[in-house]
Scaffold this active site. Structure first.
Site, PDB file in Angstrom:
ATOM      1  N   ASP A  35      27.884  10.743   8.127  1.00 57.15           N
ATOM      2  CA  ASP A  35      26.721  11.073   7.298  1.00 57.15           C
ATOM      3  C   ASP A  35      26.956  12.385   6.539  1.00 57.15           C
ATOM      4  O   ASP A  35      27.738  13.229   6.969  1.00 57.15           O
ATOM      5  CB  ASP A  35      25.482  11.191   8.198  1.00 57.15           C
ATOM      6  CG  ASP A  35      24.193  11.146   7.390  1.00 57.15           C
ATOM      7  OD1 ASP A  35      24.226  10.663   6.227  1.00 57.15           O
ATOM      8  OD2 ASP A  35      23.160  11.599   7.899  1.00 57.15           O
ATOM      9  N   GLY A  36      26.262  12.517   5.405  1.00 52.93           N
ATOM     10  CA  GLY A  36      26.311  13.773   4.648  1.00 52.93           C
ATOM     11  C   GLY A  36      27.199  13.730   3.414  1.00 52.93           C
ATOM     12  O   GLY A  36      27.435  14.770   2.792  1.00 52.93           O
TER      13      GLY A  36
ATOM     14  N   ASN B  78      21.041   0.925   4.180  1.00 56.93           N
ATOM     15  CA  ASN B  78      21.621   1.572   2.992  1.00 56.93           C
ATOM     16  C   ASN B  78      21.651   0.619   1.792  1.00 56.93           C
ATOM     17  O   ASN B  78      21.731   1.058   0.644  1.00 56.93           O
ATOM     18  CB  ASN B  78      23.060   2.047   3.249  1.00 56.93           C
ATOM     19  CG  ASN B  78      23.165   3.194   4.231  1.00 56.93           C
ATOM     20  OD1 ASN B  78      24.164   3.313   4.935  1.00 56.93           O
ATOM     21  ND2 ASN B  78      22.147   4.055   4.297  1.00 56.93           N
TER      22      ASN B  78
ATOM     23  N   ARG C  23      27.904  12.264  15.325  1.00 57.68           N
ATOM     24  CA  ARG C  23      27.229  12.126  14.048  1.00 57.68           C
ATOM     25  C   ARG C  23      27.422  13.407  13.252  1.00 57.68           C
ATOM     26  O   ARG C  23      27.133  14.490  13.748  1.00 57.68           O
ATOM     27  CB  ARG C  23      25.739  11.853  14.204  1.00 57.68           C
ATOM     28  CG  ARG C  23      25.088  11.645  12.820  1.00 57.68           C
ATOM     29  CD  ARG C  23      23.652  11.227  12.869  1.00 57.68           C
ATOM     30  NE  ARG C  23      23.172  10.982  11.517  1.00 57.68           N
ATOM     31  CZ  ARG C  23      22.417   9.971  11.134  1.00 57.68           C
ATOM     32  NH1 ARG C  23      22.035   9.093  12.019  1.00 57.68           N
ATOM     33  NH2 ARG C  23      22.027   9.840   9.879  1.00 57.68           N
TER      34      ARG C  23
ATOM     35  N   SER D  30      25.109   1.050   6.285  1.00 56.10           N
ATOM     36  CA  SER D  30      24.155   0.319   7.128  1.00 56.10           C
ATOM     37  C   SER D  30      23.441  -0.750   6.307  1.00 56.10           C
ATOM     38  O   SER D  30      23.436  -0.701   5.071  1.00 56.10           O
ATOM     39  CB  SER D  30      23.134   1.291   7.730  1.00 56.10           C
ATOM     40  OG  SER D  30      22.250   1.765   6.731  1.00 56.10           O
TER      41      SER D  30
ATOM     42  N   ARG E 261      26.810  11.834  -6.419  1.00 53.28           N
ATOM     43  CA  ARG E 261      26.894  11.355  -5.030  1.00 53.28           C
ATOM     44  C   ARG E 261      28.130  10.475  -4.801  1.00 53.28           C
ATOM     45  O   ARG E 261      28.718  10.480  -3.727  1.00 53.28           O
ATOM     46  CB  ARG E 261      25.632  10.555  -4.680  1.00 53.28           C
ATOM     47  CG  ARG E 261      24.386  11.421  -4.528  1.00 53.28           C
ATOM     48  CD  ARG E 261      23.159  10.548  -4.203  1.00 53.28           C
ATOM     49  NE  ARG E 261      23.315   9.844  -2.942  1.00 53.28           N
ATOM     50  CZ  ARG E 261      23.005  10.364  -1.743  1.00 53.28           C
ATOM     51  NH1 ARG E 261      22.500  11.567  -1.663  1.00 53.28           N
ATOM     52  NH2 ARG E 261      23.184   9.661  -0.643  1.00 53.28           N
TER      53      ARG E 261
END
Ligand code: IPE
Ligand code: IPE
Ligand code: MG
Length: 228
Positions: free
Chosen positions: A15-16, A63, A176, A60, A28
């Site tokens: 993540d991130g 997502n 995570r 996911s 992004r």
């Protein structure tokens, strides 16, 4: 680190990526590219440390509700990844696997992923599983439906084999990145007794030394599995 203190299976919620890009005033999509570029290096480092299985949460099911523009960028990366990096994995002795519902991806992306998987089926160094269009709840429900179709009661062990992760042992350590402390629908059944580790770093910044720190942390914990 003594052998038994090394987790056999490390799962990472990457993540991130978006925040990594935002901090650098980049789109992004650049964050997703940087994240994707980090995946193989990180898993190689884990295998060098004696980890046998690495599972990375890359996309996911939730997502898939992101804006089309972002998803198109991510799909483009998967296309590149599986057409070129699958070969890299093969050469480096890494067996590549995917869990998730590939039918939710555009057909050409699904085909590229499947072709890539064919090329990197075997590898003695370790097994890298990418979770793509993956959601743990739907995986559990699919396993339950499989059990119902087979028409007989199942044990916990039988059930775990019906999950898409059935071939790999449950994760010993779940990391995570991105400074969030939640599982976001990842390996819910499998992680029942996993040690959890949270990093403030965004995934593209999560270096080999950060993995080493997580492994050290893991090695210092006492896993009791409910016993005293
Ligand atoms: C993780 O990064 C990769 C995916 C979920 C596809 P994010 O895209 O969630 O990055 P942040 O959390 O917005 O920074
Ligand atoms: C979790 O990240 C999913 C992946 C890393 C692929 P998200 O960014 O989607 O999670 P939430 O929305 O913060 O829970
Ligand atoms: Mg996120």
């Amino acid at each position: 680190m003594e052998e038994a203190r090394i987790p056999r299976h490390v799962a990472v919620i990457m993540d991130g990526n978006g925040r990594w890009a935002k901090k650098r005033l980049l789109p992004r999509s650049m964050g997703h590219r940087a994240g994707m570029n980090r995946m193989i290096g990180l898993s190689e480092h884990a295998f060098d440390r004696g980890v046998r299985y690495v599972t990375l949460f890359a996309l996911s099911t939730e997502n898939l509700a992101r804006p089309k523009e972002e998803l198109d960028g991510i799909f483009r990366l998967f296309r590149d990844y599986f057409s070129s990096h699958a070969e890299t994995c093969r050469k480096k002795g890494i067996a590549l696997r995917v869990i998730g519902d590939l039918s939710l991806l555009p057909p050409d992306v699904k085909e590229t992923v499947e072709r890539g998987l064919e090329r990197a089926k075997e590898g003695e160094r370790g097994v890298l599983t990418l979770a793509i269009a993956y959601g743990s709840r739907s995986d559990i429900v699919a396993a339950a439906n499989r059990a119902v179709r087979e028409g007989k009661e199942v044990s916990e062990e039988d059930f775990s084999r019906l999950l898409s992760t059935g071939e790999v042992p449950p994760p010993d350590l779940v990391i995570r990145t991105g400074n969030e402390k939640r599982l976001s629908n990842f390996l819910l059944f499998e992680s029942a007794y996993a040690e959890l580790c949270f990093s403030e770093k965004n995934f593209p910044d999560f270096g080999d030394e950060d993995l080493d720190a997580a492994l050290e942390d893991y090695a210092s914990r006492e896993r009791r599995f409910g016993k005293i």
